[in-house]
Design a protein around this motif. Structure first.
Motif, PDB file in Angstrom:
ATOM      1  N   UNK A  93      -4.629 -16.059   1.861  1.00 54.47           N
ATOM      2  CA  UNK A  93      -3.518 -15.173   1.510  1.00 54.47           C
ATOM      3  C   UNK A  93      -2.693 -14.820   2.738  1.00 54.47           C
ATOM      4  N   UNK A  94      -3.383 -14.480   3.810  1.00 55.04           N
ATOM      5  CA  UNK A  94      -2.695 -14.128   5.053  1.00 55.04           C
ATOM      6  C   UNK A  94      -1.917 -15.322   5.602  1.00 55.04           C
ATOM      7  N   UNK A  95      -2.562 -16.483   5.631  1.00 51.66           N
ATOM      8  CA  UNK A  95      -1.924 -17.674   6.204  1.00 51.66           C
ATOM      9  C   UNK A  95      -0.762 -18.158   5.331  1.00 51.66           C
ATOM     10  N   UNK A  96      -0.964 -18.196   4.025  1.00 45.74           N
ATOM     11  CA  UNK A  96       0.082 -18.707   3.127  1.00 45.74           C
ATOM     12  C   UNK A  96       1.311 -17.805   3.119  1.00 45.74           C
ATOM     13  N   UNK A  97       1.098 -16.498   3.243  1.00 45.82           N
ATOM     14  CA  UNK A  97       2.226 -15.560   3.308  1.00 45.82           C
ATOM     15  C   UNK A  97       3.038 -15.795   4.585  1.00 45.82           C
ATOM     16  N   UNK A  98       2.345 -15.978   5.677  1.00 52.25           N
ATOM     17  CA  UNK A  98       3.009 -16.213   6.966  1.00 52.25           C
ATOM     18  C   UNK A  98       3.767 -17.538   6.949  1.00 52.25           C
ATOM     19  N   UNK A  99       3.157 -18.568   6.364  1.00 53.03           N
ATOM     20  CA  UNK A  99       3.792 -19.894   6.326  1.00 53.03           C
ATOM     21  C   UNK A  99       5.057 -19.864   5.479  1.00 53.03           C
ATOM     22  N   UNK A 100       5.010 -19.201   4.315  1.00 53.08           N
ATOM     23  CA  UNK A 100       6.187 -19.161   3.436  1.00 53.08           C
ATOM     24  C   UNK A 100       7.338 -18.385   4.072  1.00 53.08           C
ATOM     25  N   UNK A 101       7.032 -17.364   4.843  1.00 54.89           N
ATOM     26  CA  UNK A 101       8.087 -16.616   5.535  1.00 54.89           C
ATOM     27  C   UNK A 101       8.837 -17.506   6.524  1.00 54.89           C
ATOM     28  N   UNK A 102       8.095 -18.397   7.195  1.00 57.96           N
ATOM     29  CA  UNK A 102       8.686 -19.238   8.246  1.00 57.96           C
ATOM     30  C   UNK A 102       9.247 -20.552   7.728  1.00 57.96           C
ATOM     31  N   UNK A 103       8.666 -21.031   6.616  1.00 57.18           N
ATOM     32  CA  UNK A 103       9.101 -22.331   6.089  1.00 57.18           C
ATOM     33  C   UNK A 103       9.163 -22.259   4.567  1.00 57.18           C
ATOM     34  N   UNK A 104      10.375 -22.065   4.036  1.00 54.01           N
ATOM     35  CA  UNK A 104      10.547 -21.871   2.599  1.00 54.01           C
ATOM     36  C   UNK A 104      10.723 -23.207   1.906  1.00 54.01           C
ATOM     37  N   UNK A 114       3.073 -10.538  -2.843  1.00 52.43           N
ATOM     38  CA  UNK A 114       3.863 -10.694  -4.077  1.00 52.43           C
ATOM     39  C   UNK A 114       5.335 -10.429  -3.792  1.00 52.43           C
ATOM     40  N   UNK A 115       5.622  -9.443  -2.956  1.00 49.52           N
ATOM     41  CA  UNK A 115       7.011  -9.134  -2.613  1.00 49.52           C
ATOM     42  C   UNK A 115       7.661 -10.292  -1.866  1.00 49.52           C
ATOM     43  N   UNK A 116       6.899 -10.926  -0.970  1.00 50.27           N
ATOM     44  CA  UNK A 116       7.413 -12.112  -0.265  1.00 50.27           C
ATOM     45  C   UNK A 116       7.674 -13.237  -1.259  1.00 50.27           C
ATOM     46  N   UNK A 117       6.749 -13.407  -2.192  1.00 50.14           N
ATOM     47  CA  UNK A 117       6.886 -14.456  -3.212  1.00 50.14           C
ATOM     48  C   UNK A 117       8.162 -14.255  -4.037  1.00 50.14           C
ATOM     49  N   UNK A 118       8.405 -13.010  -4.432  1.00 53.21           N
ATOM     50  CA  UNK A 118       9.587 -12.715  -5.249  1.00 53.21           C
ATOM     51  C   UNK A 118      10.888 -12.919  -4.477  1.00 53.21           C
ATOM     52  N   UNK A 119      10.857 -12.648  -3.178  1.00 51.92           N
ATOM     53  CA  UNK A 119      12.062 -12.822  -2.358  1.00 51.92           C
ATOM     54  C   UNK A 119      12.454 -14.294  -2.203  1.00 51.92           C
ATOM     55  N   UNK A 120      11.448 -15.167  -2.288  1.00 54.56           N
ATOM     56  CA  UNK A 120      11.706 -16.592  -2.012  1.00 54.56           C
ATOM     57  C   UNK A 120      11.839 -17.447  -3.267  1.00 54.56           C
TER      58      UNK A 120
END
Length: 393
Positions: free
Chosen positions: A48-59, A148-154
């Motif tokens: 969860x921690x890694x996937x959230x960080x990766x999606x923020x940097x590479x959408x 979840x908030x990061x997921x919704x933003x992307x």
């Protein structure tokens, strides 16, 4: 039609129920092990921690789907929710959830222990549609909510359709990620000992079985059943398995004691509804520690639930018990100051009709100087007797 109405329950329903029960007889239910669940939880937290960080940097869609699957499995595991219910959470359920902090009853919050008060402040919750249309709750930790908030933003950046209203959408079309498929995949990657045992149904059966050892009262059992999305009767009959270890350990212990003629000496009923000497001279109401088994034993300890009961061992069964010399004790009347202190410190216990355990009694004694001359058993018996009187009013 009349013939069907008269004979259906005898020739169809009864036979079907009997066949179902015969099929289950002597069938071992293989639940996940505590060590595997702890390992899977740690694995999902790291992902969860890694996937959230990766999606923020590479959408991109791949990273989006990875994070979506991780969150889905983590929510499903934390809440022991059915995979179908969790998979079908709607985006609007998350976005339109109220601010629960504004609606809390201050009196109820203040009656809770400090740990529970902190959890109320720290955690968030959404209500979703459960089985048969009933509303069920999902608890979210801060890291889950942030992801979840990061997921919704992307979701729009990766091309999720505007018409897809699911919180965990599939990449193409208007569908959603399948929770059981995602859970099976992560269970395999986490290198568990028994990955085939990990699934939403088995995890629900696991918590229902483990909580037998926690000795939950009716109120707590109702809370757990409501959270899991079924009635207490369904919880007891279909989810809570009589674990073979309980049968072979706890029940067998009582049967062997009776068989050896030590029933009256060794078998004691918990919480006997009799008047108890508040001076601590009687022993009917015992504290065997079962009520103090914490949730982290099931989720973080990685050890088997249950402790050997020191009151029963082989020598007690094979040999007659020696009579102990009778003890005399002087009853000390409860003062008004002591009674007021008890009623103040155990307000929650009186409201829930729940007898405190040893740890709670010792903590109360430390907090209130007026109780300096009372041991924990005297305090416990005092609350117990008060509760019995309240039940009769």
């Amino acid at each position: 039609m009349k013939l069907i109405e008269e004979e259906w329950k005898h020739k169809i329903t009864a036979v079907a129920l009997r066949s179902a029960k015969e099929t289950k007889r002597n069938q071992q239910v293989l639940l996940p092990t505590t060590a595997d669940l702890v390992k899977l939880k740690d694995y999902l937290d790291a992902e969860l921690h890694d996937a959230t960080k990766v999606l923020k940097n590479c959408v991109n869609m791949e990273n989006f789907q990875k994070l979506s699957s991780v969150i889905l499995c983590r929510v499903m595991m934390l809440n022991r929710r059915r995979s179908g219910e969790t998979s079908k959470i709607l985006l609007q359920d998350f976005e339109k959830r109220p601010n629960w902090q504004l609606g809390h009853n201050t009196e109820i919050i203040n009656s809770m222990p400090l740990t529970e008060q902190q959890l109320v402040k720290r955690l968030d919750m959404i209500e979703i549609r459960g089985k048969r249309g009933r509303n069920v709750s999902l608890i979210m930790t801060p890291d889950i909510k942030e992801s979840i908030q990061v997921l919704n933003q992307k979701r729009h950046q990766v091309g999720i359709s505007e018409t897809n209203g699911y919180l965990f959408p599939r990449g193409n079309g208007d569908g959603h990620i399948e929770g059981h498929v995602a859970m099976r995949s992560f269970a395999s990657k986490a290198e568990l000992e028994y990955p085939e045992r990990v699934g939403s149904t088995n995890m629900r059966k696991y918590i229902a079985t483990v909580t037998q050892m926690m000795n939950l009262n009716d109120g707590e059992l109702e809370w757990l059943s409501n959270h899991l999305g079924h009635s207490i009767n369904v919880h007891r009959e279909y989810y809570r398995n009589q674990e073979s270890a309980i049968e072979l350990g706890k029940v067998a212990k009582m049967l062997l004691a009776v068989d050896a003629g030590n029933a009256l000496a060794d078998v004691r009923k918990r919480d006997v509804d009799v008047a108890i000497d508040e001076s601590g001279s009687e022993q009917e109401l015992e504290d065997d520690g079962i009520g103090e088994i914490a949730v982290e034993v099931a989720m973080e300890g990685g050890q088997d639930v249950g402790e050997p009961d020191a009151r029963f061992d082989k020598t007690q069964i094979d040999q007659p018990r020696k009579k102990k010399a009778s003890k005399t004790s002087t009853k000390i009347a409860w003062t008004t100051e002591e009674t007021e202190a008890i009623q103040k410190l155990f307000k929650k216990n009186y409201n829930l009709r729940q007898v405190p355990n040893k740890k709670e009694c010792d903590l109360a004694k430390q907090k209130e100087p007026a109780l300096y001359r009372r041991d924990w058993k005297s305090i416990k018996y005092k609350v117990y007797n008060d509760i019995q009187r309240l039940k009769k009013t």
